[in-house]
Design a protein around this motif. Structure first.
Motif, short mmCIF file in Angstrom:
data_model
loop_
_atom_site.label_atom_id
_atom_site.label_comp_id
_atom_site.label_asym_id
_atom_site.label_seq_id
_atom_site.Cartn_x
_atom_site.Cartn_y
_atom_site.Cartn_z
N VAL A 71 2.11 1.51 -5.09
CA VAL A 71 0.65 1.44 -5.71
C VAL A 71 1.68 2.12 -7.18
CG1 VAL A 71 -1.27 2.95 -5.65
CG2 VAL A 71 -0.16 2.07 -3.81
N SER A 75 -6.28 -5.15 -2.68
CA SER A 75 -5.79 -3.21 -2.87
C SER A 75 -5.72 -3.32 -3.32
CB SER A 75 -6.00 -2.96 -1.13
OG SER A 75 -5.79 -1.58 -1.17
N THR A 76 -4.45 -4.01 -3.77
CA THR A 76 -3.42 -4.15 -5.08
C THR A 76 -4.34 -4.83 -6.37
OG1 THR A 76 -1.43 -4.60 -3.59
CG2 THR A 76 -1.47 -5.21 -6.22
N LYS A 112 -7.16 -1.76 -6.92
CA LYS A 112 -6.25 -0.68 -7.94
C LYS A 112 -5.72 -0.99 -8.98
CE LYS A 112 -4.13 1.27 -3.41
NZ LYS A 112 -4.66 0.14 -2.49
N ALA A 117 -4.17 -6.46 2.08
CA ALA A 117 -2.81 -5.38 0.87
C ALA A 117 -2.93 -6.62 -0.21
CB ALA A 117 -1.70 -5.72 1.64
N GLY A 123 0.07 -1.29 0.09
CA GLY A 123 -0.10 0.18 0.05
C GLY A 123 0.58 1.14 -0.06
N GLN A 124 2.36 1.37 0.11
CA GLN A 124 2.81 2.86 0.01
C GLN A 124 2.64 3.41 -1.34
OE1 GLN A 124 7.26 1.63 0.85
NE2 GLN A 124 6.74 0.25 2.62
#
Length: 319
Positions: free
Chosen positions: A97, A155-156, A159, A152, A92-93
C-alpha cells in the motif's frame, strides 16, 4: 512527447520512430537529445508503472519517455516499478500500500499529471494456483480465488483514488489510473517449470492447463474491469487480448529457437500496447483532456530480462 493535450497540433519533433533500428550508442545519443529537448514535459508529467513481470512491457513502451519513472534498485523500499512474482492477492499488505501511494505524495510540486499503471493477475493464476494444487494438494475454489484477486485490485484502486483526492486538495497533480492486461497466458511445455527452476530457481511444480489459465485470466480481466470502472469511471484500460486472439500466440511469442519463456516477446507486444496507450484520453479539472505518448524500445530484439524480487521479509509471491 510524454504528455498530449487536446491542444496538441502535432507530435514533438523529438519523437523517435517506433520502427527505427540502430546501435545502442546511436540510441543513447538520441536519448540524450530527447531528454534535453523534452525537459519541460519531464518536469510536469510522471508515469508510474506497477505490476508483476508482465508489466515490464511498459518499460519498452516508454523506453524513451522522459516522464516515465525509472526503477532504481538502491533507492529504498517504496520504489516504483514492476516486481517479479508480485501477487495480486498480496496487494493489501501495508508495505505494498505504501509502495503504491507514497511515491505520489513525494512528487515535485510542479508535476501536473501522474499516470499510474497497474498490471496484475498473472502470478496468481499461472503460478500461485498451480502451486496450491500440485504442492499443497488443495482443492481450490477458483471462483473464490478470482474474487479475492478482484477485491484486492479494486481495493488498491480505491486507495490510489483516495490519495489522489488528498493531492488535489493540497494543490498537487491530477492522478490518472490505467489497468494493464498486456498479454494472454502462453502455451507452455509440461516440464516448463522443471527447466526454469534448474536455471533460475523458484520451485518446480506442475502448471495448470493452458486452457484453464486462459479461461481464468479472461474471467479476471473482464470482471475486474467491469467492477472497477463502474466504481471509478475515470479509470481506463490497456488490454491487448483481442490482438492475441486475432493474430495468434505465435505473433507475440519468442522464436522457436529461443529459450522457452512464459513472457511474450516484449519487443513485439510493445507495439500493440503502445497503440492502446496512444488512444487513451483522460478528462482534466480544467475541462481539457490529456494522454501519454509512448517512445518505444527501438530494436526488434529484447534486452536481457533481469528479475526484480522483493526482499525475503517482504515477499509478495504468496501462494
Amino acid at each position: 512527447m510524454s504528455l498530449l493535450t487536446n491542444d496538441t497540433a502535432e507530435l514533438s519533433m523529438c519523437a523517435f520512430s517506433d520502427d527505427t533500428l540502430g546501435t545502442a550508442s546511436e540510441f543513447d545519443a538520441y536519448s540524450t537529445t530527447f531528454h534535453t529537448q523534452c525537459k519541460a514535459e519531464q518536469e510536469t508529467v510522471r508515469i508510474l508503472n506497477y505490476g508483476s513481470s508482465q508489466a515490464e512491457v511498459f518499460d519498452y513502451v516508454f523506453h524513451g519517455t522522459p516522464g516515465y519513472h525509472r526503477y532504481e534498485a538502491e533507492s529504498g523500499t517504496c520504489q516504483v516499478g514492476w516486481r517479479s512474482g508480485w501477487s495480486t492477492r498480496g496487494l493489501g499488505q501495508a508495505a505494498h500500500v505504501a509502495r503504491l501511494t507514497e511515491p505520489l505524495a513525494r512528487l515535485d510540486s510542479h508535476v501536473r499529471h501522474a499516470f499510474v499503471l497497474l498490471s496484475f493477475g498473472s502470478v496468481d493464476i499461472e503460478w500461485n494456483l498451480s502451486y496450491k494444487r500440485d504442492v499443497l494438494k488443495q482443492d481450490v475454489d477458483t471462483a473464490a480465488f478470482i474474487e479475492e484477486m478482484i477485491c484486492a485490485l479494486e481495493s488498491t484502486v480505491d486507495k490510489i483514488v483516495a490519495q489522489s483526492k488528498l493531492l488535489i486538495e493540497r494543490g498537487g497533480p491530477e492522478v490518472h489510473i490505467v489497468l494493464g492486461f498486456p498479454y494472454i497466458p502462453l502455451p507452455l511445455s509440461d516440464n516448463y517449470l522443471q527447466v526454469f527452476d534448474a536455471k533460475y530457481g523458484g520451485g518446480s511444480y506442475r502448471v495448470i492447463s493452458h486452457d484453464e489459465r486462459c479461461k481464468l485470466w479472461h474471467k479476471f480481466c473482464d470482471s475486474s474491469q467491469q467492477r472497477i470502472i463502474a466504481k471509478h469511471p475515470d479509470v481506463q484500460v490497456v488490454d491487448i487480448r483481442q490482438e492475441f486472439k486475432e493474430q495468434g500466440f505465435a505473433a507475440f511469442m519468442r522464436s522457436p529457437t529461443d529459450e522457452e519463456d512464459h513472457h511474450p516477446d516484449l519487443a513485439k507486444t510493445q507495439h500493440a500496447v503502445a497503440a492502446k496507450v496512444r488512444a487513451l484520453r483522460f478528462s482534466t479539472y480544467d475541462g481539457s483532456t490529456v494522454g501519454m505518448e509512448p517512445s518505444l524500445w527501438p530494436h526488434q530484439v529484447m534486452y536481457e530480462h533481469k528479475r526484480r524480487r522483493f526482499p525475503a521479509e517482504n515477499d509478495s509471491s504468496i501462494k
